[in-house]
Design a protein around this motif. Structure first.
Motif, PDB file in Angstrom:
ATOM      1  N   PHE A   1      20.083 -37.854   3.469  1.00 10.23           N
ATOM      2  CA  PHE A   1      19.274 -37.290   2.388  1.00 10.23           C
ATOM      3  C   PHE A   1      19.320 -35.774   2.548  1.00 10.23           C
ATOM      4  CE2 PHE A   1      16.197 -41.141   2.506  1.00 10.23           C
ATOM      5  CZ  PHE A   1      16.933 -41.790   1.523  1.00 10.23           C
ATOM      6  N   ARG A   2      19.512 -35.057   1.450  1.00  9.73           N
ATOM      7  CA  ARG A   2      19.545 -33.590   1.525  1.00  9.73           C
ATOM      8  C   ARG A   2      18.650 -32.983   0.457  1.00  9.73           C
ATOM      9  NH1 ARG A   2      23.948 -32.045   4.770  1.00  9.73           N
ATOM     10  NH2 ARG A   2      25.349 -33.792   5.139  1.00  9.73           N
ATOM     11  N   SER A   3      17.924 -31.937   0.852  1.00  9.13           N
ATOM     12  CA  SER A   3      17.114 -31.172  -0.099  1.00  9.13           C
ATOM     13  C   SER A   3      16.803 -29.817   0.515  1.00  9.13           C
ATOM     14  CB  SER A   3      15.797 -31.895  -0.388  1.00  9.13           C
ATOM     15  OG  SER A   3      15.071 -31.158  -1.351  1.00  9.13           O
ATOM     16  N   GLU A   4      17.075 -28.763  -0.249  1.00  7.19           N
ATOM     17  CA  GLU A   4      16.887 -27.396   0.253  1.00  7.19           C
ATOM     18  C   GLU A   4      17.539 -27.286   1.637  1.00  7.19           C
ATOM     19  OE1 GLU A   4      12.741 -26.325  -0.047  1.00  7.19           O
ATOM     20  OE2 GLU A   4      12.805 -26.304  -2.222  1.00  7.19           O
ATOM     21  N   ASP A   5      16.758 -26.845   2.649  1.00 10.68           N
ATOM     22  CA  ASP A   5      17.326 -26.682   3.983  1.00 10.68           C
ATOM     23  C   ASP A   5      17.227 -27.952   4.831  1.00 10.68           C
ATOM     24  OD1 ASP A   5      14.569 -26.584   4.014  1.00 10.68           O
ATOM     25  OD2 ASP A   5      14.424 -25.091   5.585  1.00 10.68           O
ATOM     26  N   LEU A   6      16.753 -29.029   4.248  1.00  9.93           N
ATOM     27  CA  LEU A   6      16.495 -30.245   5.027  1.00  9.93           C
ATOM     28  C   LEU A   6      17.633 -31.262   4.937  1.00  9.93           C
ATOM     29  CD1 LEU A   6      12.798 -31.437   4.462  1.00  9.93           C
ATOM     30  CD2 LEU A   6      13.900 -30.899   6.619  1.00  9.93           C
ATOM     31  N   VAL A   7      17.973 -31.850   6.078  1.00 12.90           N
ATOM     32  CA  VAL A   7      18.909 -32.978   6.104  1.00 12.90           C
ATOM     33  C   VAL A   7      18.252 -34.080   6.924  1.00 12.90           C
ATOM     34  CG1 VAL A   7      21.247 -33.754   6.612  1.00 12.90           C
ATOM     35  CG2 VAL A   7      20.807 -31.328   6.268  1.00 12.90           C
ATOM     36  N   LEU A   8      18.193 -35.280   6.360  1.00 18.17           N
ATOM     37  CA  LEU A   8      17.581 -36.409   7.062  1.00 18.17           C
ATOM     38  C   LEU A   8      18.535 -37.588   7.030  1.00 18.17           C
ATOM     39  CD1 LEU A   8      13.995 -36.233   5.473  1.00 18.17           C
ATOM     40  CD2 LEU A   8      14.743 -35.223   7.631  1.00 18.17           C
ATOM     41  N   LYS A   9      18.413 -38.440   8.015  1.00 18.83           N
ATOM     42  CA  LYS A   9      19.271 -39.623   8.062  1.00 18.83           C
ATOM     43  C   LYS A   9      18.430 -40.873   7.835  1.00 18.83           C
ATOM     44  CE  LYS A   9      22.704 -42.014  10.848  1.00 18.83           C
ATOM     45  NZ  LYS A   9      23.523 -42.015  12.057  1.00 18.83           N
ATOM     46  N   PRO A  10      18.597 -41.533   6.686  1.00 17.40           N
ATOM     47  CA  PRO A  10      17.840 -42.766   6.446  1.00 17.40           C
ATOM     48  C   PRO A  10      18.466 -43.908   7.215  1.00 17.40           C
ATOM     49  CG  PRO A  10      19.243 -42.279   4.553  1.00 17.40           C
ATOM     50  CD  PRO A  10      19.491 -41.190   5.562  1.00 17.40           C
ATOM     51  N   PHE A  11      17.635 -44.716   7.835  1.00 17.31           N
ATOM     52  CA  PHE A  11      18.180 -45.828   8.621  1.00 17.31           C
ATOM     53  C   PHE A  11      17.120 -46.907   8.802  1.00 17.31           C
ATOM     54  CE2 PHE A  11      20.121 -48.215  11.887  1.00 17.31           C
ATOM     55  CZ  PHE A  11      21.478 -47.978  11.755  1.00 17.31           C
ATOM     56  N   GLY A  12      17.299 -48.047   8.143  1.00 21.75           N
ATOM     57  CA  GLY A  12      16.309 -49.121   8.245  1.00 21.75           C
ATOM     58  C   GLY A  12      14.940 -48.624   7.811  1.00 21.75           C
ATOM     59  N   HIS A  13      13.925 -49.002   8.560  1.00 20.96           N
ATOM     60  CA  HIS A  13      12.574 -48.554   8.216  1.00 20.96           C
ATOM     61  C   HIS A  13      12.373 -47.078   8.574  1.00 20.96           C
ATOM     62  CE1 HIS A  13      10.464 -52.617   7.800  1.00 20.96           C
ATOM     63  NE2 HIS A  13      11.707 -52.927   8.129  1.00 20.96           N
ATOM     64  N   ALA A  14      13.304 -46.519   9.327  1.00 17.48           N
ATOM     65  CA  ALA A  14      13.096 -45.154   9.847  1.00 17.48           C
ATOM     66  C   ALA A  14      13.844 -44.105   9.035  1.00 17.48           C
ATOM     67  CB  ALA A  14      13.566 -45.095  11.298  1.00 17.48           C
ATOM     68  N   THR A  15      13.361 -42.895   9.134  1.00 16.34           N
ATOM     69  CA  THR A  15      14.088 -41.721   8.646  1.00 16.34           C
ATOM     70  C   THR A  15      14.234 -40.810   9.860  1.00 16.34           C
ATOM     71  OG1 THR A  15      13.001 -41.949   6.511  1.00 16.34           O
ATOM     72  CG2 THR A  15      14.082 -39.848   6.955  1.00 16.34           C
ATOM     73  N   LEU A  16      15.475 -40.399  10.114  1.00 15.14           N
ATOM     74  CA  LEU A  16      15.745 -39.645  11.343  1.00 15.14           C
ATOM     75  C   LEU A  16      16.075 -38.198  11.027  1.00 15.14           C
ATOM     76  CD1 LEU A  16      18.168 -42.295  12.870  1.00 15.14           C
ATOM     77  CD2 LEU A  16      15.729 -42.112  13.283  1.00 15.14           C
ATOM     78  N   SER A  17      15.998 -37.371  12.067  1.00 21.54           N
ATOM     79  CA  SER A  17      16.424 -35.989  11.895  1.00 21.54           C
ATOM     80  C   SER A  17      17.917 -36.009  11.556  1.00 21.54           C
ATOM     81  CB  SER A  17      16.202 -35.210  13.195  1.00 21.54           C
ATOM     82  OG  SER A  17      16.944 -35.766  14.255  1.00 21.54           O
ATOM     83  N   GLY A  18      18.311 -35.241  10.555  1.00 22.42           N
ATOM     84  CA  GLY A  18      19.740 -35.181  10.214  1.00 22.42           C
ATOM     85  C   GLY A  18      20.504 -34.382  11.249  1.00 22.42           C
ATOM     86  N   LYS A  19      19.851 -33.389  11.806  1.00 23.43           N
ATOM     87  CA  LYS A  19      20.476 -32.602  12.871  1.00 23.43           C
ATOM     88  C   LYS A  19      20.324 -33.332  14.200  1.00 23.43           C
ATOM     89  CE  LYS A  19      19.584 -28.086  10.810  1.00 23.43           C
ATOM     90  NZ  LYS A  19      18.842 -26.821  10.949  1.00 23.43           N
ATOM     91  N   ASP A  20      21.199 -33.004  15.139  1.00 20.87           N
ATOM     92  CA  ASP A  20      21.052 -33.550  16.491  1.00 20.87           C
ATOM     93  C   ASP A  20      20.075 -32.687  17.279  1.00 20.87           C
ATOM     94  OD1 ASP A  20      22.849 -35.492  15.950  1.00 20.87           O
ATOM     95  OD2 ASP A  20      24.476 -34.680  17.165  1.00 20.87           O
ATOM     96  N   ILE A  21      19.045 -33.314  17.800  1.00 20.37           N
ATOM     97  CA  ILE A  21      18.204 -32.600  18.760  1.00 20.37           C
ATOM     98  C   ILE A  21      19.099 -32.313  19.963  1.00 20.37           C
ATOM     99  CG2 ILE A  21      16.133 -32.764  20.225  1.00 20.37           C
ATOM    100  CD1 ILE A  21      15.698 -32.857  17.062  1.00 20.37           C
ATOM    101  N   CYS A  22      19.160 -31.064  20.387  1.00 16.60           N
ATOM    102  CA  CYS A  22      20.041 -30.717  21.505  1.00 16.60           C
ATOM    103  C   CYS A  22      19.290 -29.809  22.479  1.00 16.60           C
ATOM    104  CB  CYS A  22      21.288 -30.005  20.991  1.00 16.60           C
ATOM    105  SG  CYS A  22      22.331 -29.396  22.336  1.00 16.60           S
ATOM    106  N   MET A  23      19.139 -30.281  23.707  1.00 17.83           N
ATOM    107  CA  MET A  23      18.457 -29.484  24.734  1.00 17.83           C
ATOM    108  C   MET A  23      19.422 -29.103  25.857  1.00 17.83           C
ATOM    109  SD  MET A  23      15.425 -28.816  23.739  1.00 17.83           S
ATOM    110  CE  MET A  23      14.407 -28.389  25.155  1.00 17.83           C
TER     111      MET A  23
END
Lengths: 288, 317
Positions: A194-216
């Motif tokens: 899903f994309r809107s403005e600066d946001l990217v999300l990953k839809p998956f099953g009941h969840a919606t995930l961060s589109g970016k990879d959390i990286c530490m």
């Protein structure tokens, strides 16, 4: 330091993708209908646990993250089966935690990130009923997680991968079946965002995930107080789990590598974020 | 008798809600509830709010349901002591650990497990019961059978939102807003997260932006992620018959007049049903439709304000 990842089904369990990790969480917690879901019933779960044990890995079993009354019987059945063979049960729902800690008091119980553990008070309460490890609420910063750790409970933190930014009662992606040309359970095998403005999300099953990879990767020293590092990869392809795992294994054993970090960048479809570790918006990345 | 609970976004609204016939009202403790500071109250206002409620023979619930920062537990206890000394009638809480601490300190204080706790099943509800909860707010996606099952299994009272919004996530399980935009500051020494409703700040409502679904191509565009307001009516008689304990009207951020009209309508509806066992549904529905139009217009203005704020990272929203 224990390095963990998650695997949804038997098909995703290659030797290479498991090798870098100490422990694997089995099953897809975001959707019952995911193809081959190890926690949806059937013999695959026993085979998966056996395989991990042969490889000398810990086998933790995930549970459906958002069970309603009607789902409890099915969840408990999976737990009863897992309890005989696995090394731990991960629960994202407090009701499921209550069941496991009462029925299997000797079992290692891990509170997942969707259990919403925000405070030391809740960590203490869960610890007192038998929960031994907590993945703190994703919104917590590093200093917050250190406070959770002070209660005596083990903490596991996500160091890489896509974390949930929401979970609901149904799969929203199914509504796009005709537009995509695929029905459930094939539709979520597609890489879609899903994309809107600066946001990217990953839809998956009941969840919606961060589109970016959390990286530490660049900030790993700040998380060294944790007991386990999680690669959140349950919705990713096999190659992702293998490459990311190898890079973080190198990081733990040999330290920072510029070329490994560049490889992480090349794997990420939508760039990096630090999540909420620095009290910033989840999608922001602060270079180390 | 089912309790009608209205919102108290300010003292004027609290007065209006009781005048319109509510049994109780909820008010947010500054920095500690799931709404903007604009609709929360300092201690002096809360004391006045309690007085208004008690003068009407009603009750005041203090919403203290934002998730505090770990380490702020002592601050929570100080807030709780202050609220208890004001003679509030109940606290609305989200965090199960704080619930346990509240129960141990003030066993006579009623504890309501907020909708933000996202209690989804009877086993989960039982753990909240064991931690001290007396009542739980049912998630908007939960049907009446599920609520009744939980009530029977746990003995918890059931509260249902009859005016609220529902979106595609469970209410306490959404972090989209703070994923998009988050500003960290403090209010009276307490951490305050603008953009995180779970932690006491506003939700920027990113679900209502225009979205597209992309993969190998753009599969769909210009859609919103579900986030709909609802006003219940037809369901209320059965809820009363089957033992729902409290009907709650959300809306601290709406105008006083709108909330007054809404409470008045529901008061009349409930009284009609209880007295006569039947109601003129068509008449009530048409009255409710007129209120809904005003509500939608106020909500749209607020949504646009929040979206602008998210882009500008404004703090006063």
């Amino acid at each position: 330091m224990e390095l963990t990842a998650n695997i949804p089904n038997l098909e995703s369990m290659s030797e290479c993708s498991i090798k870098p990790y100490d422990s694997i969480y089995l099953g897809m917690p975001y959707c019952w209908e995911y193809e081959g879901n190890l926690i949806a019933g059937g013999d695959d779960l026993s085979s998966a646990i056996e395989l991990l044990h042969v490889m000398g890995k810990n086998a933790y079993v995930s549970t459906f993250a958002v069970p309603r009354n009607k789902d409890l019987k099915r969840v408990f059945r999976a737990i009863d089966l897992a309890a005989e063979m696995s090394d731990g049960i991960e629960a994202n729902n407090l009701g499921v935690m209550r069941y496991v800690t009462k029925e299997y008091p000797d079992m290692k119980v891990i509170a997942g990130g969707l259990a919403n553990v925000y405070t030391a008070s809740t960590a203490e309460l869960l610890y007192s009923i038998g929960v031994s490890r907590i993945v703190p609420a994703y919104e917590l910063s590093i200093e917050d997680i250190e406070k959770i750790k002070e209660t005596g409970v083990e903490v596991e933190v996500v160091v890489h991968g896509k974390v949930p930014v929401g979970i609901g009662h149904e799969c929203f992606l199914k509504k796009f079946s005709s537009a995509v040309g695929k029905e459930c359970p094939k539709i979520c095998r597609e890489e879609m965002f899903f994309r809107s403005e600066d946001l990217v999300l990953k839809p998956f099953g009941h969840a919606t995930l961060s589109g970016k990879d959390i990286c530490m990767y660049e900030h790993i020293d700040k998380l060294k107080f944790a007991d386990a590092f999680r690669i959140e990869a349950v919705t990713e392809r096999i190659g992702y789990r293998e490459r990311i795992g190898r890079i973080y294994r190198n990081l733990i054993e040999r330290g920072f590598s510029r070329s490994d970090f560049e490889e992480l960048r090349s794997i990420s479809e939508n760039g990096f974020a630090n999540g909420y570790y620095f009290n910033k918006a989840g999608q922001i990345y602060i270079p180390g | 008798m089912v309790e009608l609970l209205g919102p108290g976004g300010n003292l004027e609204m609290i007065e209006a809600v009781f005048k319109a016939g509510a049994d109780s009202v909820y008010a947010g403790v500054l920095g500690w509830s799931r709404r903007s500071k604009k609709y929360e109250m300092r201690d002096e206002e809360l004391k006045k709010a309690v007085k208004i409620a008690h003068d009407y023979g009603g009750m005041l619930r203090a919403a203290i349901n934002a998730m505090p920062k770990p380490g702020e537990e002592r601050m929570y206890i100080e807030r709780l002591d202050a609220l208890y000394s004001m003679n509030i009638d109940a606290v609305i809480l989200n965090d199960i650990g704080l619930m346990k601490a509240t129960e141990e300190r003030y066993p006579d204080l009623k504890i309501v497990a907020s909708i933000g706790a996202s209690i989804l099943n009877r086993e989960e509800a039982m753990l909240y019961r064991e931690a001290g909860a007396d009542m739980f707010v049912a998630d908007c996606k939960m049907n009446l059978d599920e609520m009744v099952e939980i009530k029977k299994y746990t003995g918890l009272g059931v509260e249902v939102l009859i005016h609220a919004n529902t979106d595609f996530t469970y209410l306490g399980r959404c972090w989209m807003s703070s994923y998009k935009s988050l500003k960290y500051e403090t209010v009276d020494g307490k951490a305050y997260y603008i953009g995180s409703p779970n932690r006491g700040g506003v939700c920027f409502r990113p679900c209502l932006l225009g979205w597209k679904l992309t993969g190998e191509r753009v599969y769909a565009s210009d859609f919103k992620l579900p986030n709909d307001m609802f006003l219940m009516l037809d369901e209320i008689p059965e809820m009363i018959d089957r033992g729902v304990d409290c009907l709650k009207i959300q809306g601290r951020e709406y105008s006083v007049q709108l909330i007054h009209d809404l409470v008045r309508l529901y008061r009349n509806f409930i009284d009609d049903y209880i007295e006569r066992g039947e109601v003129d549904m068509e008449a009530y529905r048409s009255e409710l439709d007129a209120i809904a139009e005003k509500r939608d217009s106020e909500r749209l203005r607020r949504t646009l304000e929040l979206m602008r704020a998210a882009r500008a990272e404004k703090s006063e929203v």
